[in-house]
Write an enzyme that holds these catalytic residues in place. Structure first.
Site, PDB file in Angstrom:
ATOM      1  CD  GLU A   1      -2.580   1.350   2.682  1.00  0.00           C
ATOM      2  OE1 GLU A   1      -2.276   2.715   2.860  1.00  0.00           O
ATOM      3  OE2 GLU A   1      -2.677   0.485   3.582  1.00  0.00           O
TER       4      GLU A   1
ATOM      5  CB  CYS B   1      -2.915   5.764   3.438  1.00  0.00           C
ATOM      6  SG  CYS B   1      -3.712   4.573   4.751  1.00  0.00           S
TER       7      CYS B   1
END
Length: 526
Positions: free
Chosen positions: A265, A302
């Protein structure tokens, strides 16, 4: 608990001899003890050998035993008590409430995976019994289950010292799948990592599992991580961090004689689309809520809303004025590390020097912090955003860019030019539904999660959550790093043809001794 600064390899606590890592209190700049000497090739080899030796036994533990192990990890983390929170506060600058919540999420996801393991549906049992009389050709007896990939290397994340670190989502889902785990601790919070690592180590012992089921390594620089990924016994990688870090790991994994999957990620700016009717009716409230989301955790999430799209209008100006007012009054915050703080400053500078953005507002810099963050809001035209790729770069922190579009057609063009994202956020009223319907196919291609009338993060550890997305949000858009479906990253299917019942795994036998859901000759059997 006294911190020792040791590598945790199986059930051993080993003093390494490499360059030491010291955590730094980001608020004060103070170096924290103890130092964590970096591991070397022989520590990596020892951890990988133990993991490989443990693999076949661990992957065939009973569903109940593996679920008990995951729950025992959660219990041991909770048993550390306040010393875990206090050390994490020193190493990250994060407030107590945030870290206590993150500890709850960490233990919650371990217990979620325990329930997933017990249910057994992740085994995805498929049985097509033999049809010897079928014409023109008979059918063999075919049975399929999912098995664990093998030992997994997990890289701890900087921004979640608990939930995406030593016992975080990657570790929990890999252990649930039946994979031994070797964690490379993040250098920003080694003390926090040791505390949690020892909790996992205790859980392995309490559950009488092979010691190689878990190890924790510390290492400065890239050498230890590269050695870990190139070891032929490692079969998959879990990573949360920068795009440069993720792509470097992917390149190493792909260059192995046997390439392995890297579930990384990485980068996302998470567009927020303000639809015209919603903007007209609640511009000021949306502006305030937007900055509250932008400021959460100093923007070090994020899913931080790094991009806002709207049609140029008077309501958009009201939204901007409302957001600017909140930005100017934003409380000072401390970033996670001096390195992240410097990268944030560099990102702001690159935007400012592009010549294509104008600053709307910024907050005051904190005077008490060694790693200060000041919220900054920019605006730019849709045409400039489309033609200048640098405006799409993620700035990890409380920074966002508002894009003014001439009309909805241009707004959709902007969306088409975006890279892959973790989230796309829509703010709309019923009058906007028709226009939103036209945007949804684009958003589905661009993002892993689409939010309506909500702000990031919104990440929930549950069955339906998707925390992933097309490149570069993640390296594999078919997967998620949060939620029960994360277990499938560390599994692969095996088919058994005409094996005698006595040799079949329990889950595939006719009498279904595990009492789990199965697909029998194409029909679901409970």
């Amino acid at each position: 608990m006294h911190l020792q600064g040791h590598q945790l390899i199986g059930q051993q606590s080993i003093a390494a001899s490499g360059k030491p890592i010291h955590a730094v209190n980001p608020a004060t700049g103070q170096r924290l003890e103890p130092g964590y000497a970096s591991g070397a090739a022989h520590e990596v080899d020892q951890a990988c050998q133990l993991a490989w030796s443990a693999f076949d036994a661990y992957r065939e533990t009973t569903l109940s035993a593996r679920a008990d192990f995951l729950e025992t990890i959660a219990q041991q983390i909770e048993a550390i008590g306040d010393s875990l929170i206090e050390r994490a506060m020193l190493e990250t600058g994060l407030p107590r409430a945030r870290l206590e919540g993150e500890r709850g999420r960490t233990c919650g996801q371990l217990r979620l995976f325990a329930s997933v393991v017990r249910a057994g549906e992740w085994l995805d049992i498929r049985i097509d019994p033999a049809k010897p009389e079928r014409s023109p050709l008979p059918r063999a007896d075919l049975r399929q289950r999912q098995i664990a990939l093998g030992p997994v290397a997990v890289f701890g994340a900087s921004n979640f010292p608990l939930a995406f670190s030593v016992a975080g989502g990657d570790t929990a889902s890999a252990l649930a799948a039946g994979c031994p785990v070797i964690v490379k601790a993040h250098s920003a919070h080694p003390g926090t990592s040791e505390l949690v690592g020892r909790a996992v180590q205790r859980a392995v012992a309490l559950c009488e599992l092979p010691e190689g089921v878990f190890s924790l390594l510390f290492g400065a620089g890239n050498d230890l991580g590269q050695a870990l990924i190139t070891d032929p016994r490692i079969q998959a990688v879990g990573f949360t961090g920068s795009r440069s870090g993720g792509t470097a790991l992917m390149q190493t994994a792909n260059n192995r004689p046997q390439p392995i999957p890297v579930y990384a990620e990485m980068s996302s700016i998470n567009p927020v689309v303000l639809m015209p009717s919603a903007l007209e009716g609640r511009a000021e409230a949306l502006g305030q809520a937007f900055v509250a989301s932008l400021n959460m955790g100093a923007g070090q999430f994020c899913t931080n809303p790094g991009l806002v799209l709207a049609v140029k209008s008077e309501p958009l100006e009201r939204f901007i004025a409302s957001a600017a007012s909140v930005v100017k009054d934003s409380a000072p915050q401390t970033m996670l590390t001096p390195g992240i703080c410097q990268a944030y400053s560099n990102g702001l500078k690159q935007l400012q020097e592009s010549g294509k953005v104008s600053e709307i507002a910024s907050s005051k810099l904190p005077t008490h912090s060694a790693s200060p963050c000041h919220t900054t809001l920019f605006r730019a035209s849709a045409a400039d955003f489309i033609s200048h790729e640098c405006l799409q770069a993620e700035v990890f922190g409380s920074c966002s860019l508002i894009i003014e579009c001439a009309d909805m057609a241009q707004l959709q063009t902007v969306l088409e030019h975006l890279e892959g994202q973790l989230t796309a956020n829509l703010h709309m009223d019923e009058a906007d539904h028709s226009a939103v319907r036209a945007l949804l196919p684009t958003l589905e291609r661009k993002a892993g999660r689409i939010l309506a009338n909500a702000w990031p993060t919104g990440v929930e550890v549950c069955q339906a959550m998707v925390h992933g997305g097309p490149w570069p949000a993640t390296s594999d858009s078919r997967s998620t790093s949060v939620g029960s479906a994360a277990i499938y990253r560390f599994l692969r299917p095996v088919c058994y043809q005409d094996l005698p019942q006595a040799l079949l795994p329990e889950a595939l036998r006719d009498d279904n001794p595990l009492s789990i859901s199965r697909l029998l000759d194409g029909a679901r059997q409970q």
